[in-house]
Scaffold this motif. Sequence first.
Motif, PDB file in Angstrom:
ATOM      1  N   SER A  65       0.828  -1.202   0.000  1.00  0.00           N
ATOM      2  CA  SER A  65       0.000   0.000   0.000  1.00  0.00           C
ATOM      3  C   SER A  65       0.868   1.261   0.000  1.00  0.00           C
ATOM      4  O   SER A  65       0.629   2.202  -0.766  1.00  0.00           O
ATOM      5  N   ARG A  66       1.879   1.285   0.843  1.00  0.00           N
ATOM      6  CA  ARG A  66       2.757   2.458   0.921  1.00  0.00           C
ATOM      7  C   ARG A  66       3.556   2.629  -0.375  1.00  0.00           C
ATOM      8  O   ARG A  66       3.746   3.741  -0.844  1.00  0.00           O
ATOM      9  N   LYS A  67       4.018   1.525  -0.942  1.00  0.00           N
ATOM     10  CA  LYS A  67       4.777   1.585  -2.192  1.00  0.00           C
ATOM     11  C   LYS A  67       3.900   2.152  -3.310  1.00  0.00           C
ATOM     12  O   LYS A  67       4.331   3.015  -4.073  1.00  0.00           O
ATOM     13  N   THR A  68       2.656   1.701  -3.407  1.00  0.00           N
ATOM     14  CA  THR A  68       1.725   2.198  -4.412  1.00  0.00           C
ATOM     15  C   THR A  68       1.459   3.681  -4.213  1.00  0.00           C
ATOM     16  O   THR A  68       1.452   4.457  -5.178  1.00  0.00           O
ATOM     17  N   SER A  69       1.274   4.094  -2.971  1.00  0.00           N
ATOM     18  CA  SER A  69       1.028   5.503  -2.666  1.00  0.00           C
ATOM     19  C   SER A  69       2.214   6.371  -3.106  1.00  0.00           C
ATOM     20  O   SER A  69       2.026   7.434  -3.708  1.00  0.00           O
ATOM     21  N   GLN A  71       4.466   5.633  -5.412  1.00  0.00           N
ATOM     22  CA  GLN A  71       4.528   5.619  -6.875  1.00  0.00           C
ATOM     23  C   GLN A  71       3.506   6.579  -7.477  1.00  0.00           C
ATOM     24  O   GLN A  71       3.803   7.286  -8.441  1.00  0.00           O
ATOM     25  N   ASP A  72       2.305   6.619  -6.903  1.00  0.00           N
ATOM     26  CA  ASP A  72       1.273   7.545  -7.390  1.00  0.00           C
ATOM     27  C   ASP A  72       1.703   8.999  -7.208  1.00  0.00           C
ATOM     28  O   ASP A  72       1.539   9.823  -8.109  1.00  0.00           O
ATOM     29  N   LYS A  73       2.263   9.304  -6.053  1.00  0.00           N
ATOM     30  CA  LYS A  73       2.731  10.669  -5.799  1.00  0.00           C
ATOM     31  C   LYS A  73       3.865  11.048  -6.754  1.00  0.00           C
ATOM     32  O   LYS A  73       3.906  12.180  -7.261  1.00  0.00           O
ATOM     33  N   ALA A  75       4.372   9.839  -9.768  1.00  0.00           N
ATOM     34  CA  ALA A  75       3.800  10.015 -11.103  1.00  0.00           C
ATOM     35  C   ALA A  75       3.157  11.392 -11.234  1.00  0.00           C
ATOM     36  O   ALA A  75       3.305  12.061 -12.266  1.00  0.00           O
ATOM     37  N   LYS A  76       2.454  11.833 -10.193  1.00  0.00           N
ATOM     38  CA  LYS A  76       1.830  13.158 -10.221  1.00  0.00           C
ATOM     39  C   LYS A  76       2.891  14.252 -10.295  1.00  0.00           C
ATOM     40  O   LYS A  76       2.732  15.237 -11.025  1.00  0.00           O
ATOM     41  N   ARG A  78       5.931  13.957 -11.539  1.00  0.00           N
ATOM     42  CA  ARG A  78       6.534  13.915 -12.878  1.00  0.00           C
ATOM     43  C   ARG A  78       5.634  14.587 -13.898  1.00  0.00           C
ATOM     44  O   ARG A  78       6.092  15.336 -14.756  1.00  0.00           O
TER      45      ARG A  78
END
Length: 89
Positions: A65-69, A71-73, A75-76, A78
């Motif tokens: 869950s933390r890794k996905t969070s 990665q999402d941040k 991507a935003k 970038r």
Amino acid sequence: MKTVAVIDRFSDQDTAVILVESVQKEFVVKQAELPQEAKPNDYLDVEIIGQTLRIIGINHEETSSRKTSIQDKMAKLRAKNSGVSRRRR
């Protein structure tokens, strides 16, 4: 008290630095006390007993869950930065 903690880093002396956010404490444990497959940034289920940290095991769900969070941040950021660099040209 049962909670989650993150493996911050391994040191040269075969120890690991574990951060427990809920109590804002840092523990240093021997790497041998960790599950064999444990690595930095893994989240652990732990129990704090007095001033001692007892490691229960890796919390794979929290780690994912933390890794996905993160990665999402990233991507935003970038996407935001690529828009800024296009406007500067």
